[in-house]
Scaffold this motif. Structure first.
Motif, short mmCIF file in Angstrom:
data_model
loop_
_atom_site.label_atom_id
_atom_site.label_comp_id
_atom_site.label_asym_id
_atom_site.label_seq_id
_atom_site.Cartn_x
_atom_site.Cartn_y
_atom_site.Cartn_z
N VAL A 227 78.61 66.99 14.71
CA VAL A 227 79.98 67.45 14.52
C VAL A 227 80.73 66.49 13.61
CG1 VAL A 227 79.97 68.51 16.80
CG2 VAL A 227 80.95 66.24 16.52
N GLY A 228 81.72 67.03 12.90
CA GLY A 228 82.55 66.21 12.02
C GLY A 228 82.53 66.76 10.62
N ASN A 229 83.12 66.00 9.70
CA ASN A 229 83.12 66.43 8.31
C ASN A 229 81.74 66.25 7.70
OD1 ASN A 229 82.89 63.69 7.52
ND2 ASN A 229 85.11 63.46 7.42
N ALA A 230 81.59 66.69 6.47
CA ALA A 230 80.28 66.68 5.84
C ALA A 230 79.70 65.28 5.76
CB ALA A 230 80.37 67.29 4.44
N ALA A 231 80.53 64.29 5.42
CA ALA A 231 80.04 62.92 5.28
C ALA A 231 79.53 62.39 6.62
CB ALA A 231 81.14 62.03 4.73
N THR A 232 80.27 62.67 7.69
CA THR A 232 79.87 62.20 9.03
C THR A 232 78.56 62.82 9.47
OG1 THR A 232 82.18 61.84 9.68
CG2 THR A 232 80.57 62.11 11.45
N VAL A 233 78.44 64.13 9.29
CA VAL A 233 77.22 64.81 9.70
C VAL A 233 76.04 64.38 8.83
CG1 VAL A 233 76.10 67.07 9.92
CG2 VAL A 233 78.46 66.75 10.71
N SER A 234 76.28 64.20 7.55
CA SER A 234 75.21 63.75 6.65
C SER A 234 74.68 62.38 7.07
CB SER A 234 75.71 63.68 5.21
OG SER A 234 75.93 64.97 4.69
N GLU A 235 75.56 61.49 7.48
CA GLU A 235 75.13 60.17 7.94
C GLU A 235 74.26 60.28 9.18
OE1 GLU A 235 78.57 57.76 8.55
OE2 GLU A 235 79.09 57.68 6.41
N ARG A 236 74.63 61.19 10.09
CA ARG A 236 73.83 61.38 11.32
C ARG A 236 72.47 61.97 10.98
NH1 ARG A 236 74.91 62.89 16.82
NH2 ARG A 236 73.09 62.10 17.94
N VAL A 237 72.44 62.92 10.07
CA VAL A 237 71.17 63.52 9.66
C VAL A 237 70.28 62.46 9.02
CG1 VAL A 237 70.11 65.16 8.05
CG2 VAL A 237 72.08 65.86 9.43
N ASP A 238 70.86 61.63 8.17
CA ASP A 238 70.08 60.55 7.54
C ASP A 238 69.53 59.59 8.58
OD1 ASP A 238 70.58 61.60 5.03
OD2 ASP A 238 72.20 60.18 4.56
N ALA A 239 70.32 59.29 9.61
CA ALA A 239 69.87 58.38 10.66
C ALA A 239 68.70 58.98 11.44
CB ALA A 239 71.02 58.05 11.61
N LEU A 240 68.75 60.28 11.68
CA LEU A 240 67.65 60.95 12.37
C LEU A 240 66.37 60.87 11.54
CD1 LEU A 240 69.55 64.07 13.72
CD2 LEU A 240 68.46 62.30 15.12
N ARG A 241 66.49 61.09 10.25
CA ARG A 241 65.31 61.01 9.40
C ARG A 241 64.77 59.58 9.33
NH1 ARG A 241 68.21 64.80 5.84
NH2 ARG A 241 67.41 66.88 6.30
N GLU A 242 65.68 58.62 9.28
CA GLU A 242 65.26 57.22 9.25
C GLU A 242 64.50 56.86 10.52
OE1 GLU A 242 64.59 53.43 7.92
OE2 GLU A 242 65.37 55.15 6.79
N ALA A 243 64.89 57.46 11.65
CA ALA A 243 64.21 57.19 12.91
C ALA A 243 62.82 57.81 12.97
CB ALA A 243 65.05 57.71 14.08
N GLY A 244 62.56 58.82 12.10
CA GLY A 244 61.25 59.45 12.09
C GLY A 244 61.24 60.94 12.30
N VAL A 245 62.42 61.57 12.29
CA VAL A 245 62.50 63.02 12.42
C VAL A 245 62.12 63.67 11.09
CG1 VAL A 245 64.05 64.98 12.80
CG2 VAL A 245 64.24 62.92 14.23
N ASP A 246 61.28 64.70 11.15
CA ASP A 246 60.84 65.40 9.95
C ASP A 246 61.70 66.60 9.61
OD1 ASP A 246 58.12 64.03 9.40
OD2 ASP A 246 58.04 64.52 11.52
#
Length: 260
Positions: A227-246
């Motif tokens: 949830v949040g604006n595009a920048a906030t959600v993009s940061e969360r998505v990037d963090a998930l990928r960095e953790a190993g989510v495909d």
């Protein structure tokens, strides 16, 4: 190991979009640029027909959620609906939510059916909700719900040597309007065990939530949804990928217009 990222015409990069057939015409996915679609299961009556799935599969990488205990999808019984799914449409194999199952279906053993179904559909993703160890034992790609521990859990899986794909399903609300966020995913977050226990009795779980309930829900929706604006959600998505989510699978809780 990581999938090629798809960028929406809007603002955030998602790998797939999840649609609920009782909420929208799943063919609407043809109008967005995200190339992968996951069709949620909301009961047999709402399951898309063969023609609809074929239309989607002609343009998109499509998976349908199929509960292995349900009539029509049971690899040890009635599997007529499963066999009627068009070639080229993948599966997300799940135990099945009790709300969509009869008493007889709920009584069926999950583990052997997941084993049989992954043997039949070796490219399937396997939903982990409530059956985490069984899902992992199949060796198939894991399909998890976003939670407060997702990044930590995924890192632990990778550190332990798991090399298969991991997909994460996340209700998504692209707005900074807190009332709109709570209206869209407050009730969803409130159903999670830790959140439910922390909420005052009979508290509102939408934009009308106030006081302690609003404080709990405002944190919880950020644990269990994007949830949040595009920048906030993009940061969360990037963090998930960095953790190993495909694969980050966005369920647009306010409708597809939120993603385009």
């Amino acid at each position: 190991m990581h999938s090629e990222t798809a960028v929406t015409e809007a603002r955030v990069a998602f790998d797939a979009v999840a649609l609920k057939p009782e909420e929208c015409d799943v063919r609407d996915a043809l109008d967005i640029s995200i190339p992968r679609v996951v069709v949620d299961y909301e009961g047999r009556a709402a399951f898309p027909d063969r023609g609809t799935l074929a239309d989607l599969a002609a343009a998109k990488d499509v998976r349908v959620t199929t509960p292995v205990r349900a009539d029509g999808f049971d690899p040890r019984g009635d599997d007529a609906l499963d066999r009627d799914i068009p070639e080229g449409v993948g599966r997300v194999l799940v135990a099945g939510h009790a709300a969509y199952l009869t008493d007889a279906e709920r009584a069926r053993a999950v583990a052997p059916r997941l084993g049989d179904a992954t043997g039949r559909h070796p490219d399937a993703w396997v939903g982990t909700e409530g059956v985490e160890r069984v899902a992992l034992a199949t060796g198939a790609p894991q399909f998890e719900l976003l939670s407060r521990t997702t990044e930590r859990d995924v890192r632990a899986l990778r550190a332990a040597g798991y090399t298969g794909d991991i997909a994460v399903y996340a209700p998504t609300v692209l707005t900074d309007d807190e009332d709109a966020v709570l209206d869209a995913v407050g009730a969803y977050a409130a159903r999670r065990g830790p959140v439910n226990r922390a909420l005052p009795d009979d508290a509102a779980t939408d934009g009308d939530a106030a006081g302690r309930a609003r404080e709990v829900l405002s944190k919880a929706v950020r644990d269990y949804a994007l949830v949040g604006n595009a920048a906030t959600v993009s940061e969360r998505v990037d963090a998930l990928r960095e953790a190993g989510v495909d694969h980050v699978v966005a369920y647009p809780a306010r409708g597809l217009d939120d993603l385009v």
